[in-house]
Design a protein around this motif. Structure first.
Motif, PDB file in Angstrom:
ATOM      1  N   UNK A   1       0.821  -1.211   0.000  1.00 44.90           N
ATOM      2  CA  UNK A   1       0.000   0.000   0.000  1.00 44.90           C
ATOM      3  C   UNK A   1       0.852   1.257   0.000  1.00 44.90           C
ATOM      4  N   UNK A   2       2.062   1.189   0.491  1.00 39.25           N
ATOM      5  CA  UNK A   2       2.952   2.345   0.477  1.00 39.25           C
ATOM      6  C   UNK A   2       3.308   2.732  -0.955  1.00 39.25           C
ATOM      7  N   UNK A   3       3.544   1.750  -1.816  1.00 38.48           N
ATOM      8  CA  UNK A   3       3.884   2.027  -3.209  1.00 38.48           C
ATOM      9  C   UNK A   3       2.676   2.506  -4.003  1.00 38.48           C
ATOM     10  N   UNK A   4       1.505   2.023  -3.648  1.00 38.73           N
ATOM     11  CA  UNK A   4       0.290   2.490  -4.347  1.00 38.73           C
ATOM     12  C   UNK A   4       0.044   3.962  -4.084  1.00 38.73           C
ATOM     13  N   UNK A   5       0.504   4.458  -2.923  1.00 39.18           N
ATOM     14  CA  UNK A   5       0.253   5.867  -2.589  1.00 39.18           C
ATOM     15  C   UNK A   5       1.381   6.773  -3.052  1.00 39.18           C
ATOM     16  N   UNK A   6       2.194   6.303  -3.989  1.00 34.13           N
ATOM     17  CA  UNK A   6       3.229   7.149  -4.562  1.00 34.13           C
ATOM     18  C   UNK A   6       4.611   6.916  -4.006  1.00 34.13           C
TER      19      UNK A   6
END
Length: 155
Positions: free
Chosen positions: A55-60
């Motif tokens: 989820x950290x990578x999905x948020x940029x």
């Protein structure tokens, strides 16, 4: 824990490094523990799971500290999926996990500061509290034998 041969090699390495920096004082206990943890965490005799969702990578890729809520990570390898929920508690992290399919056993959470083992229940769930902030890797054990290791992730 290091063996006698490892202690001797470490002492030789430290002596070699000090020749380049003679003013360096003795290493702190924290640095020694971190070095021990790094050596212990180098090799794992188990298949390695890859991160398939974070989820950290999905948020940029950059998570502002003002964003409330946990981070979610999914890792897969060798027919096993590990789902993690990582929440911040000051300088420590709490990692709630689920291993699918479950085989019980234990999960060892490794960091440069050492390793701690937590039980995996019959449904595949585990809770790791007091995980230090920074890089960690999980090693799943089934009956004491390594089953799967995760890639290093920063928590």
């Amino acid at each position: 824990m290091r063996g006698r041969d490892e202690d001797e090699r470490a002492d030789l390495l430290i002596a070699e490094l000090r020749r380049g920096r003679p003013e360096a004082g003795p290493m702190s206990e924290r640095v020694v523990r971190a070095a021990d943890g790094a050596f212990a965490a180098r090799a794992v005799e188990a298949p390695v799971a890859e991160v398939v969702d974070d989820s950290l990578e999905r948020s940029g890729g950059v998570r502002p500290s003002t964003v409330p809520g946990p981070r979610y990570v999914v890792l897969r390898g060798s027919g096993v999926e590990v789902r993690l929920e990582i929440s911040e508690h000051g300088d420590e992290r709490r990692v709630l996990g689920r291993v699918v399919p479950s085989a019980g056993g234990a999960v060892e959470v490794r960091s440069p500061f050492g390793a701690r083992e937590f039980a995996v229940d019959g449904g595949g769930g585990f809770t790791a509290c007091g995980v230090p902030r920074g890089p960690v890797r999980l090693l799943l054990r089934d009956g004491g034998e390594p089953r799967l290791a995760t890639r290093w992730i920063t928590v």
